[in-house]
Design a protein around this motif. Structure first.
Motif, PDB file in Angstrom:
ATOM      1  N   ASP A  74       0.812  -1.214   0.000  1.00 57.00           N
ATOM      2  CA  ASP A  74       0.000   0.000   0.000  1.00 57.00           C
ATOM      3  C   ASP A  74       0.843   1.261   0.000  1.00 57.00           C
ATOM      4  N   TYR A  75       2.171   1.125   0.149  1.00 59.22           N
ATOM      5  CA  TYR A  75       3.057   2.275   0.074  1.00 59.22           C
ATOM      6  C   TYR A  75       3.898   2.263  -1.207  1.00 59.22           C
ATOM      7  N   GLY A  76       4.008   1.142  -1.879  1.00 59.70           N
ATOM      8  CA  GLY A  76       4.854   1.014  -3.057  1.00 59.70           C
ATOM      9  C   GLY A  76       4.058   0.991  -4.343  1.00 59.70           C
ATOM     10  N   TYR A  77       4.772   0.842  -5.449  1.00 58.32           N
ATOM     11  CA  TYR A  77       4.142   0.870  -6.768  1.00 58.32           C
ATOM     12  C   TYR A  77       4.540  -0.349  -7.590  1.00 58.32           C
ATOM     13  N   GLY A  78       3.563  -0.797  -8.395  1.00 65.79           N
ATOM     14  CA  GLY A  78       3.768  -1.915  -9.303  1.00 65.79           C
ATOM     15  C   GLY A  78       2.799  -1.785 -10.465  1.00 65.79           C
ATOM     16  N   PRO A  79       2.735  -2.781 -11.333  1.00 61.86           N
ATOM     17  CA  PRO A  79       1.852  -2.701 -12.499  1.00 61.86           C
ATOM     18  C   PRO A  79       0.399  -2.428 -12.150  1.00 61.86           C
ATOM     19  N   ASN A 123      -0.830  -0.427  -9.757  1.00 64.25           N
ATOM     20  CA  ASN A 123      -1.207   0.898  -9.242  1.00 64.25           C
ATOM     21  C   ASN A 123      -0.352   2.032  -9.780  1.00 64.25           C
ATOM     22  N   ILE A 124       0.440   1.808 -10.825  1.00 64.28           N
ATOM     23  CA  ILE A 124       1.193   2.906 -11.443  1.00 64.28           C
ATOM     24  C   ILE A 124       0.233   3.873 -12.132  1.00 64.28           C
ATOM     25  N   LEU A 125      -0.747   3.300 -12.845  1.00 62.61           N
ATOM     26  CA  LEU A 125      -1.748   4.111 -13.534  1.00 62.61           C
ATOM     27  C   LEU A 125      -3.033   4.120 -12.731  1.00 62.61           C
ATOM     28  N   GLY A 126      -3.664   5.289 -12.641  1.00 59.48           N
ATOM     29  CA  GLY A 126      -4.902   5.407 -11.885  1.00 59.48           C
ATOM     30  C   GLY A 126      -5.116   6.834 -11.442  1.00 59.48           C
ATOM     31  N   ALA A 127      -5.964   7.022 -10.461  1.00 60.77           N
ATOM     32  CA  ALA A 127      -6.221   8.357  -9.938  1.00 60.77           C
ATOM     33  C   ALA A 127      -5.114   8.768  -8.981  1.00 60.77           C
ATOM     34  N   VAL A 128      -4.470   9.895  -9.258  1.00 63.71           N
ATOM     35  CA  VAL A 128      -3.442  10.394  -8.361  1.00 63.71           C
ATOM     36  C   VAL A 128      -4.115  11.161  -7.224  1.00 63.71           C
ATOM     37  N   SER A 129      -3.474  11.163  -6.079  1.00 65.29           N
ATOM     38  CA  SER A 129      -3.978  11.896  -4.922  1.00 65.29           C
ATOM     39  C   SER A 129      -2.809  12.190  -4.008  1.00 65.29           C
ATOM     40  N   ALA A 169      -2.083   6.803  -7.433  1.00 65.76           N
ATOM     41  CA  ALA A 169      -1.243   6.260  -8.499  1.00 65.76           C
ATOM     42  C   ALA A 169      -0.118   7.236  -8.852  1.00 65.76           C
ATOM     43  N   ILE A 170       0.775   6.805  -9.753  1.00 65.26           N
ATOM     44  CA  ILE A 170       1.871   7.664 -10.200  1.00 65.26           C
ATOM     45  C   ILE A 170       1.415   8.570 -11.340  1.00 65.26           C
ATOM     46  N   ILE A 171       0.642   8.018 -12.281  1.00 68.05           N
ATOM     47  CA  ILE A 171       0.208   8.775 -13.459  1.00 68.05           C
ATOM     48  C   ILE A 171      -1.295   8.616 -13.620  1.00 68.05           C
TER      49      ILE A 171
END
Length: 371
Positions: free
Chosen positions: A234-239, A241-247, A256-258
């Motif tokens: 829930d703190y890191g990034y992978g395939p 949650n890289i794309l999605g709604a940023v907050s 997400a990142i982008i």
């Protein structure tokens, strides 16, 4: 002075007793029977026809003949008559027929717990109990092989039962490993022996090991970048949650990142660092002979107080104004705000004028921050 000894009931020689040898010989005879007591047969009801000298039987409850009325006693043949002794609690005797030791307990001759290859319980340097039938007090315990492999087996009755190793400190459990209420291998820990937490589970059906890693082994927060710690999902990034709604929260990304989106006012891209890019192809309409203009409302607004930077270019293939391309000036922007801007195209002064109905498409880009 009593007439017999307290333990074996041997006759004492009394003061001023006549024929003291009789009493003495009686005691010797009884000692000859009881010391290294050997029993030819237990539960005997009928005396043998030709007994051997010194032959002893442990009589049954209702013997007959020469033994009538002597139930439960020891009968020893002295060469002339049967001599009888009443056994006492705890006496030991060797069972000649079975080649086993018996003890007299509760009015019966029984085999003690040390019973060949099957013991009721065994305590080594400590007391065994009905729960802990094997109890050992020692600095170490060794189970070794006999020429090859060695396997320690813990067997339980059913899947819902427990077969485990429990590790205690001062009789309080702190760790348990094995098949606890399941057929999956698990490791549990406890601070107080009452509340237990499963820290590892190996599922034989799913062929999977689950290890919920907590504490200093993993990130403590989204901003924890301590070297050597594992990243939480829930703190890191992978395939996923890289794309999605940023907050964000307190300028720390929580989404997400982008993030990418599109609506009637154009396209936009948001990045987790706060960068926002908006693009659009907007049509400018006739205002007067010197100006084509339109208002661009961004597809998403920028951060309040942070005016974006905007650039644009004329799409020559869509230009329908009377002046030629060489007669128009550059694209200009007026009233730039965080939600919209005015996009303008002007002609070069003194040349051909714009006419009513003239249009032009301007491709615009705005770059700023969303937080």
């Amino acid at each position: 002075m009593t007439e017999t000894s307290p333990k074996l009931g041997l006759p004492y020689i009394q003061p001023a007793q006549a024929q003291k040898h009789v009493t003495h010989n009686e005691a010797i005879r009884e000692l000859d029977t009881l010391v290294q007591l050997r029993i030819a047969e237990f539960g005997t009801e009928t005396a043998p026809g030709t007994p051997a000298l010194g032959e002893t039987h442990a009589l049954g409850p209702v013997p007959g003949g020469a033994w009538a009325g002597q139930g439960g006693k020891l009968a020893t043949w002295d060469g002339e008559v049967w001599q009888f002794l009443t056994p006492r609690e705890g006496w030991l005797a060797w069972d000649i027929a079975a080649s086993r030791l018996r003890s007299h307990a509760g009015g019966n001759w029984v085999y003690p717990d040390l019973n060949g290859d099957q013991l009721a319980r065994l305590g080594i340097a400590t007391a065994a109990s009905d729960t802990n039938r094997l109890a050992v007090a020692s600095e170490a315990v060794l189970f070794t092989h006999v020429g090859g492999d060695h396997r320690l087996k813990l067997n339980k009755a059913a899947a819902g039962d427990t077969a485990s190793l429990l590790f205690q400190s001062d009789w309080t459990g702190h760790a348990e490993m094995g098949l606890a209420d399941d057929t999956a291998f698990s490791l549990k820990v406890s601070a107080d022996g009452d509340s237990w937490t499963q820290v590892m589970r190996a599922d034989p059906g799913a062929l999977r090991v689950d290890v919920p890693i907590t504490g200093v082994a993993v990130q403590s927060s989204a901003t924890d970048i301590t070297a050597g710690r594992l990243m939480r999902a829930d703190y890191g990034y992978g395939p996923g949650n890289i794309l999605g709604a940023v907050s964000q929260s307190a300028d720390v990304p929580t989404g997400a990142i982008i993030e990418r989106g599109v609506n009637a006012n154009g396209d936009f891209v948001r990045f987790a660092d706060g960068t926002q890019i908006c693009t659009h192809a907007i049509t400018l309409n006739y205002v007067n002979s010197e100006l084509l203009s339109a208002t661009w409302i961004y597809p998403v607004s920028f951060l309040a107080g942070a005016t974006p930077r905007i650039c644009g270019a004329l799409n020559a293939s869509t230009f329908s104004a009377a002046p030629g391309l060489s007669e128009v000036g550059g694209v200009a922007f007026g009233s730039i705000a965080v939600a919209s801007t005015s996009v303008q195209l002007r002609r070069i002064s003194g040349l051909t004028n714009f006419a009513s109905g003239n249009t032009a498409e301007i491709r615009v880009t705005a770059i700023g921050r969303w937080f």
